[in-house]
Design an enzyme around this catalytic site. Structure first.
Site, PDB file in Angstrom:
ATOM      1  N   ASP A 174      -6.773   3.638  10.088  1.00 22.44           N
ATOM      2  CA  ASP A 174      -6.274   2.880   8.948  1.00 22.44           C
ATOM      3  C   ASP A 174      -7.498   2.974   8.061  1.00 22.44           C
ATOM      4  O   ASP A 174      -8.590   2.319   8.240  1.00 22.44           O
ATOM      5  CB  ASP A 174      -6.180   1.439   9.155  1.00 22.44           C
ATOM      6  CG  ASP A 174      -4.863   0.925   8.079  1.00 22.44           C
ATOM      7  OD1 ASP A 174      -4.891   1.482   7.026  1.00 22.44           O
ATOM      8  OD2 ASP A 174      -4.131   0.062   8.709  1.00 22.44           O
ATOM      9  N   ARG A 230      -8.488  -9.095  10.323  1.00 21.28           N
ATOM     10  CA  ARG A 230      -8.269 -10.329   9.617  1.00 21.28           C
ATOM     11  C   ARG A 230      -9.018 -11.450   9.835  1.00 21.28           C
ATOM     12  O   ARG A 230      -8.631 -12.415   9.592  1.00 21.28           O
ATOM     13  CB  ARG A 230      -6.751 -10.507   9.308  1.00 21.28           C
ATOM     14  CG  ARG A 230      -6.202  -9.499   8.554  1.00 21.28           C
ATOM     15  CD  ARG A 230      -4.938 -10.001   7.823  1.00 21.28           C
ATOM     16  NE  ARG A 230      -4.044  -8.621   7.137  1.00 21.28           N
ATOM     17  CZ  ARG A 230      -2.943  -8.176   7.721  1.00 21.28           C
ATOM     18  NH1 ARG A 230      -2.277  -8.598   9.019  1.00 21.28           N
ATOM     19  NH2 ARG A 230      -2.331  -7.216   7.068  1.00 21.28           N
ATOM     20  N   LYS A 238      -2.543   5.118   6.854  1.00 20.32           N
ATOM     21  CA  LYS A 238      -2.965   5.483   8.588  1.00 20.32           C
ATOM     22  C   LYS A 238      -3.068   6.869   8.667  1.00 20.32           C
ATOM     23  O   LYS A 238      -1.780   7.653   8.507  1.00 20.32           O
ATOM     24  CB  LYS A 238      -1.779   4.828   9.099  1.00 20.32           C
ATOM     25  CG  LYS A 238      -2.022   3.206   9.250  1.00 20.32           C
ATOM     26  CD  LYS A 238      -0.933   2.632  10.368  1.00 20.32           C
ATOM     27  CE  LYS A 238      -0.971   1.221  10.162  1.00 20.32           C
ATOM     28  NZ  LYS A 238      -0.851   0.371   8.928  1.00 20.32           N
ATOM     29  N   ARG A 243       0.814  -0.981  -0.083  1.00 18.82           N
ATOM     30  CA  ARG A 243       0.181   0.011   0.093  1.00 18.82           C
ATOM     31  C   ARG A 243       0.772   1.205  -0.115  1.00 18.82           C
ATOM     32  O   ARG A 243       0.397   2.479  -0.537  1.00 18.82           O
ATOM     33  CB  ARG A 243      -0.800  -0.114   1.312  1.00 18.82           C
ATOM     34  CG  ARG A 243      -2.117  -0.884   1.152  1.00 18.82           C
ATOM     35  CD  ARG A 243      -3.245  -0.480   2.092  1.00 18.82           C
ATOM     36  NE  ARG A 243      -2.673  -0.924   3.411  1.00 18.82           N
ATOM     37  CZ  ARG A 243      -2.842  -2.228   4.166  1.00 18.82           C
ATOM     38  NH1 ARG A 243      -3.590  -3.069   3.664  1.00 18.82           N
ATOM     39  NH2 ARG A 243      -2.172  -2.510   5.451  1.00 18.82           N
ATOM     40  N   TYR A 244       2.181   1.326   0.752  1.00 18.04           N
ATOM     41  CA  TYR A 244       2.735   2.474   0.716  1.00 18.04           C
ATOM     42  C   TYR A 244       4.068   2.268  -0.213  1.00 18.04           C
ATOM     43  O   TYR A 244       4.533   1.108  -0.449  1.00 18.04           O
ATOM     44  CB  TYR A 244       3.515   2.677   2.027  1.00 18.04           C
ATOM     45  CG  TYR A 244       2.371   2.912   3.225  1.00 18.04           C
ATOM     46  CD1 TYR A 244       2.029   4.152   3.382  1.00 18.04           C
ATOM     47  CD2 TYR A 244       1.736   1.599   4.035  1.00 18.04           C
ATOM     48  CE1 TYR A 244       0.904   4.360   4.320  1.00 18.04           C
ATOM     49  CE2 TYR A 244       0.588   1.979   4.825  1.00 18.04           C
ATOM     50  CZ  TYR A 244       0.600   3.205   5.250  1.00 18.04           C
ATOM     51  OH  TYR A 244      -0.497   3.520   6.260  1.00 18.04           O
ATOM     52  N   ARG A 266       7.232   0.546   1.578  1.00 22.19           N
ATOM     53  CA  ARG A 266       7.487  -0.535   2.521  1.00 22.19           C
ATOM     54  C   ARG A 266       6.067  -1.526   2.075  1.00 22.19           C
ATOM     55  O   ARG A 266       5.074  -1.253   1.245  1.00 22.19           O
ATOM     56  CB  ARG A 266       7.399  -0.187   3.815  1.00 22.19           C
ATOM     57  CG  ARG A 266       5.623   0.410   4.258  1.00 22.19           C
ATOM     58  CD  ARG A 266       5.673   1.268   5.266  1.00 22.19           C
ATOM     59  NE  ARG A 266       5.878   2.596   4.629  1.00 22.19           N
ATOM     60  CZ  ARG A 266       5.459   3.839   5.353  1.00 22.19           C
ATOM     61  NH1 ARG A 266       4.549   3.741   6.165  1.00 22.19           N
ATOM     62  NH2 ARG A 266       5.486   4.881   4.830  1.00 22.19           N
ATOM     63  N   CYS A 324     -10.138  -8.802  15.538  1.00 17.49           N
ATOM     64  CA  CYS A 324      -9.395  -8.670  14.831  1.00 17.49           C
ATOM     65  C   CYS A 324      -9.823  -8.373  13.153  1.00 17.49           C
ATOM     66  O   CYS A 324     -10.898  -8.839  12.792  1.00 17.49           O
ATOM     67  CB  CYS A 324      -8.571 -10.122  14.450  1.00 17.49           C
ATOM     68  SG  CYS A 324      -7.268 -10.172  13.119  1.00 17.49           S
ATOM     69  N   CYS A 369      -7.908 -12.745  18.440  1.00 22.49           N
ATOM     70  CA  CYS A 369      -8.429 -11.826  18.968  1.00 22.49           C
ATOM     71  C   CYS A 369     -10.007 -11.442  18.398  1.00 22.49           C
ATOM     72  O   CYS A 369     -10.164 -11.565  17.177  1.00 22.49           O
ATOM     73  CB  CYS A 369      -7.633 -10.332  18.908  1.00 22.49           C
ATOM     74  SG  CYS A 369      -6.011 -10.507  19.455  1.00 22.49           S
ATOM     75  N   CYS A 405      -2.356 -17.757  14.148  1.00 24.63           N
ATOM     76  CA  CYS A 405      -2.072 -16.907  15.121  1.00 24.63           C
ATOM     77  C   CYS A 405      -2.124 -17.817  16.420  1.00 24.63           C
ATOM     78  O   CYS A 405      -2.785 -19.034  16.714  1.00 24.63           O
ATOM     79  CB  CYS A 405      -2.930 -15.737  15.590  1.00 24.63           C
ATOM     80  SG  CYS A 405      -2.943 -14.643  14.184  1.00 24.63           S
ATOM     81  N   ASP A 411     -10.356  -1.118  13.575  1.00 29.47           N
ATOM     82  CA  ASP A 411     -10.970  -1.148  12.171  1.00 29.47           C
ATOM     83  C   ASP A 411     -12.290  -2.058  12.303  1.00 29.47           C
ATOM     84  O   ASP A 411     -12.439  -3.046  12.839  1.00 29.47           O
ATOM     85  CB  ASP A 411      -9.930  -2.233  11.503  1.00 29.47           C
ATOM     86  CG  ASP A 411      -8.423  -1.599  11.343  1.00 29.47           C
ATOM     87  OD1 ASP A 411      -8.527  -0.384  10.816  1.00 29.47           O
ATOM     88  OD2 ASP A 411      -7.624  -2.239  11.670  1.00 29.47           O
TER      89      ASP A 411
END
Length: 360
Positions: free
Chosen positions: A322, A125, A329, A103-104, A107, A123, A120, A116, A285
């Site tokens: 985000d 995702r 961000k 996206r950037y 990076r 989350c 969470c 994971c 998010d």
């Protein structure tokens, strides 16, 4: 804010295995038996995992325990609001090859797996992570690493997923060595819950793998409450520090977990005590089924405003949202200065008075 040790005295004894279904949560006393059928249905959509380390932190005497709130599933997760999106950070449109998000300009993310240690409940995702793993094949990983090597504008590679510290030390070493060999990369960053949710995985071997790279390497530890820095987590972080790994912290502003000046102060001080520099505080998010965690932006700004001047600048993270569609961000403040004609009007964080300073 109560001292974390007081909570731990009333916590359950940890189990010896990760709990991965509703029956296990019921047997451990973490949810009532009448909740099992609903959570069985929920588990068909969203993965469940509560590690022994996390189980040990949950205070069964507290119905609003902030640790349990982060990890114990709730049937409310099956309610999706119109404002919620299945890909709130827009990973998919910015995926040039499998496992990469770009996206950037300078990076890109590398997602070598989608497993994971814990899942969470907030989350972003949550619809793609789970015990299936999403592990890149050798060919897919090679293609992703080749893409990094062939994209000279990149300066930073960010390992995420899933949790990159769920990889074996051997596979993680292979990835880090490949990235370290790319001349135009200066920085390697890893984002992980492992040090606080599965600290036993931070072995001397893993710490040595992270210390091996001659690039600037940062490990960003995700934690949302001071009590996540328990004895085992502190020992894991100490092992990483002694290996020379630079530690950052990221958190999500969450209703019922850290949505007060006192809770954030305790969290950021707990991070700094372990030489973890608070880096990001994320606005939630809007992933499906996460509305119960959202703190309005204006409330988040007010909470942070209350901290300015009372908390060392070392503890101050960037509060960010985000944005969708790959817009990046956006910093959310709070602001203490505004332009007024030829002057800046600045509010003093300690005395709350306003001061004027000429622009030139």
């Amino acid at each position: 804010m109560p001292d974390g040790s007081a909570h731990l005295k009333t916590s359950r004894l940890p189990g010896s295995r990760t709990l991965r279904d509703a029956a296990g949560l019921v047997a451990a006393g973490l949810v009532p038996p009448e909740a099992q059928s609903g959570l069985d249905a929920l588990s068909k959509t969203y993965a469940i995992a509560v590690t022994p380390a996390v189980q040990a932190l949950i205070d069964l005497a507290d119905p609003s325990d902030p640790i349990a709130r982060q990890y114990i599933p709730d049937i409310a997760e099956l309610t999706t609001l119109p404002s919620e999106r299945s890909d709130p950070t827009s990973d998919a449109p910015f995926t040039p090859v499998k496992g990469v998000v770009h996206r950037y300009p300078d990076r890109a993310l590398l997602k070598p797996l989608l497993t994971c240690p814990v899942y969470c409940r907030f989350c972003f995702r949550r619809e793609v992570v789970g015990p299936g793993g999403g592990l890149l094949s050798e060919a897919e990983l090679d293609a992703a690493l080749d893409w990094f090597a062939a994209t000279p504008q990149l300066r930073e590679a960010i390992l995420t997923g899933g949790d990159p510290l769920m990889l074996s030390p051997r596979r993680l070493q292979h990835i880090l060595r490949r990235l370290s060999s790319i001349p135009h990369l200066d920085i390697i960053r890893l984002h992980s819950r492992v040090p606080v949710s599965a600290p036993e995985r931070i072995t001397p071997e893993l710490a040595e793998v992270l210390a091996e790279s001659d690039k600037a390497l940062f490990l960003c530890v995700h934690a949302n409450h001071e009590r996540e820095f328990a004895d085992d987590a502190r020992a894991a972080l100490k092992r990483l520090r002694r290996a020379g790994v630079a530690l950052l912290g990221q958190s999500v502003l969450l209703r019922g977990v850290n949505d007060s000046p006192e809770a954030l102060t305790a969290l950021f001080r707990a991070m700094l005590a372990q030489q973890v520099k608070p880096y990001y505080l994320h606005q939630l998010d809007r992933a499906p089924g996460t509305a119960r965690f959202e703190v309005p932006i204006e409330e988040g700004r007010a909470i942070l405003r209350a901290l300015r001047g009372k908390l060392t600048g070392l503890a101050w993270p960037a509060y960010v949202l985000d944005l969708p569609d790959g817009a990046g961000k956006a910093p959310l403040g709070p602001d203490f200065a505004k332009a007024d004609g030829d002057d800046w009007v600045v509010e003093g964080p300690l005395d709350k008075k306003t001061y004027r300073q000429e622009k030139t």
